[in-house]
Scaffold this active site. Sequence first.
Site, PDB file in Angstrom:
ATOM      1  N   ASP A   1       0.857  -1.186   0.000  1.00  0.00           N
ATOM      2  CA  ASP A   1       0.000   0.000   0.000  1.00  0.00           C
ATOM      3  C   ASP A   1       0.893   1.235   0.000  1.00  0.00           C
ATOM      4  O   ASP A   1       1.745   1.393   0.879  1.00  0.00           O
ATOM      5  CB  ASP A   1      -0.914  -0.039   1.242  1.00  0.00           C
ATOM      6  CG  ASP A   1      -2.118   0.880   1.099  1.00  0.00           C
ATOM      7  OD1 ASP A   1      -2.005   1.896   0.392  1.00  0.00           O
ATOM      8  OD2 ASP A   1      -3.155   0.580   1.714  1.00  0.00           O
TER       9      ASP A   1
ATOM     10  N   ASP B   1      -3.348   7.529  -3.316  1.00  0.00           N
ATOM     11  CA  ASP B   1      -3.300   6.345  -2.449  1.00  0.00           C
ATOM     12  C   ASP B   1      -3.663   5.133  -3.308  1.00  0.00           C
ATOM     13  O   ASP B   1      -4.730   5.134  -3.936  1.00  0.00           O
ATOM     14  CB  ASP B   1      -4.334   6.572  -1.322  1.00  0.00           C
ATOM     15  CG  ASP B   1      -4.408   5.439  -0.308  1.00  0.00           C
ATOM     16  OD1 ASP B   1      -3.612   4.486  -0.389  1.00  0.00           O
ATOM     17  OD2 ASP B   1      -5.300   5.513   0.566  1.00  0.00           O
TER      18      ASP B   1
ATOM     19  N   HIS C   1     -12.190   5.613   1.362  1.00  0.00           N
ATOM     20  CA  HIS C   1     -12.282   6.851   2.147  1.00  0.00           C
ATOM     21  C   HIS C   1     -12.060   8.067   1.272  1.00  0.00           C
ATOM     22  O   HIS C   1     -11.393   7.986   0.236  1.00  0.00           O
ATOM     23  CB  HIS C   1     -11.200   6.819   3.237  1.00  0.00           C
ATOM     24  CG  HIS C   1      -9.851   6.446   2.692  1.00  0.00           C
ATOM     25  ND1 HIS C   1      -8.976   7.368   2.207  1.00  0.00           N
ATOM     26  CD2 HIS C   1      -9.260   5.238   2.495  1.00  0.00           C
ATOM     27  CE1 HIS C   1      -7.892   6.744   1.767  1.00  0.00           C
ATOM     28  NE2 HIS C   1      -8.033   5.444   1.916  1.00  0.00           N
TER      29      HIS C   1
ATOM     30  N   HIS D   1      -7.386   9.984   5.516  1.00  0.00           N
ATOM     31  CA  HIS D   1      -8.742   9.444   5.661  1.00  0.00           C
ATOM     32  C   HIS D   1      -9.724  10.542   6.059  1.00  0.00           C
ATOM     33  O   HIS D   1      -9.627  11.103   7.138  1.00  0.00           O
ATOM     34  CB  HIS D   1      -8.776   8.336   6.731  1.00  0.00           C
ATOM     35  CG  HIS D   1      -8.064   7.106   6.298  1.00  0.00           C
ATOM     36  ND1 HIS D   1      -6.987   6.590   6.979  1.00  0.00           N
ATOM     37  CD2 HIS D   1      -8.258   6.270   5.249  1.00  0.00           C
ATOM     38  CE1 HIS D   1      -6.553   5.501   6.360  1.00  0.00           C
ATOM     39  NE2 HIS D   1      -7.309   5.290   5.311  1.00  0.00           N
TER      40      HIS D   1
ATOM     41  N   GLU E   1     -11.031   0.706  -1.822  1.00  0.00           N
ATOM     42  CA  GLU E   1     -10.088  -0.367  -1.522  1.00  0.00           C
ATOM     43  C   GLU E   1     -10.772  -1.627  -1.003  1.00  0.00           C
ATOM     44  O   GLU E   1     -10.852  -1.839   0.200  1.00  0.00           O
ATOM     45  CB  GLU E   1      -8.980   0.093  -0.580  1.00  0.00           C
ATOM     46  CG  GLU E   1      -9.395   0.863   0.645  1.00  0.00           C
ATOM     47  CD  GLU E   1      -8.170   1.324   1.430  1.00  0.00           C
ATOM     48  OE1 GLU E   1      -7.244   0.537   1.661  1.00  0.00           O
ATOM     49  OE2 GLU E   1      -8.153   2.508   1.826  1.00  0.00           O
TER      50      GLU E   1
ATOM     51  N   GLU F   1      -6.508  -1.251  -4.585  1.00  0.00           N
ATOM     52  CA  GLU F   1      -6.920   0.131  -4.277  1.00  0.00           C
ATOM     53  C   GLU F   1      -6.515   1.103  -5.374  1.00  0.00           C
ATOM     54  O   GLU F   1      -5.422   0.997  -5.939  1.00  0.00           O
ATOM     55  CB  GLU F   1      -6.290   0.591  -2.946  1.00  0.00           C
ATOM     56  CG  GLU F   1      -6.672   2.024  -2.569  1.00  0.00           C
ATOM     57  CD  GLU F   1      -6.099   2.474  -1.226  1.00  0.00           C
ATOM     58  OE1 GLU F   1      -5.049   1.929  -0.819  1.00  0.00           O
ATOM     59  OE2 GLU F   1      -6.687   3.369  -0.603  1.00  0.00           O
TER      60      GLU F   1
HETATM   61 MN    MN Z   1      -3.867   2.737   0.718  1.00  0.00          MN
HETATM   62 MN    MN Z   2      -6.572   4.016   1.386  1.00  0.00          MN
END
Ligand code: MN
Ligand code: MN
Length: 302
Positions: free
Chosen positions: A89, A100, A160, A168, A193, A285
Site C-alpha cells: 500500500d 493512495d 475513504h 482518511h 479499496e 486500491e
Molecule cells: Mn492505501
Molecule cells: Mn486508502
Amino acid sequence: MNINELSKEDVDDLRKACKIASQALEYGKKLIKKDVFLLDIAESVDKKIINLGGEIAFPSQLSMDDLAAHFCPTKNNNPVLENQVVKLDVGAHINGFIGDNACTVDLSKENQELVKASRDALNNAIKIIKPGTTLSEIGKVIQETIMGHGFAPVRNLSGHGLGKFQVHTSPTIPNYDNQDSTRLKQGDVFAIEPFATNGEGIVIETSNPNVFALTNKKPVRDMTTRIVLKEIEKYNGLPFAKSWLEKKFPSFKVNFALKQLANIGMITEYPPLAERGKGIVSQAEHTILVEGKKAAVLTENI
Ligand code: MN
Ligand code: MN
C-alpha cells in the site's frame, strides 16, 4: 475533497501525486520476491516516491497473509519473503494532495483467485461510478464480486475520502452494502479499496504498532522524547513509520519516546490489522475522481 473546490494548481498537484503513487506501487510490486527483506522493499519504495518528485503521504506498508493493513517492517521485525500473500500500500503527496493505491502479490501461487477477487471488485466498482451513484451501490458491487469468487469482503475496512494532508476523511466507501444512500457528485475524489478474505471478513487490531501519526500537541518534559518529537514534527501530522525514526536514533530511544507520546495522547498508534478468522487477505486500491459521466482512475499507471 471535491476538485471543484480546489485551485488549478491544487488539482495539478493531486494528479501528479496520484501518478507518482502509481509509479511507486508498480516499482514496489516488482521488488516483492522470495528471499527479500520487507524493510528493503519499504525503503526502496519510499525513496522512489521522493525520486519521482513526490513526498511520502504514509509509510509504504507491506502486510502479509492474515494481516490486512498497517504493517511496516522495523529493524527488529523485518520478515523475509517466502510464500506469503503480500499487500503493498503506497501513498504519495504533493503539497498535501494525496494519491493512495495498493496491490497484492501472491508468492504462494495458491491464492490467485483471492487476489483476483479484490481486483475484480475494484474494477467492477469503478465501472458503476458516475455522479449520482450511491455509496451502498459501490459496496454492493464489491460484496457481490468478492462473494462471486467464493470469498468474503472485509466489512470493517473501507475506502475513504482524501483531504489536504489527510489520508482518511469522509465519505466512507463501504466494501459491502451498508445501505448508505449518499450520492457521489461530479468532482469527488476518494480511494476505493476492497479487501477479500477466505476468513470471517472482520479485522481486529493486534499489538506492537509500527505506524503512528502526531495528532495532538502537548508540552513534553523528557529530553529524549523532545528530541525524537522534533523529528516527528517534520512529518506534517501524516502517518510515519517507526523505522524512519530508527534511522536517526537508536531503537531503545525510539521505543521510549513513542511510548511516552502515546501515553500522553500526542500520537495515535495504528497497530497491524489481522483477519479475525486467520484468513488470508487480498487488497486492491485506486484513487478515483468522479467525472461528468464516469470515474477517472487517478492512480492508473498509463
Ligand atoms: Mn492505501
Ligand atoms: Mn486508502
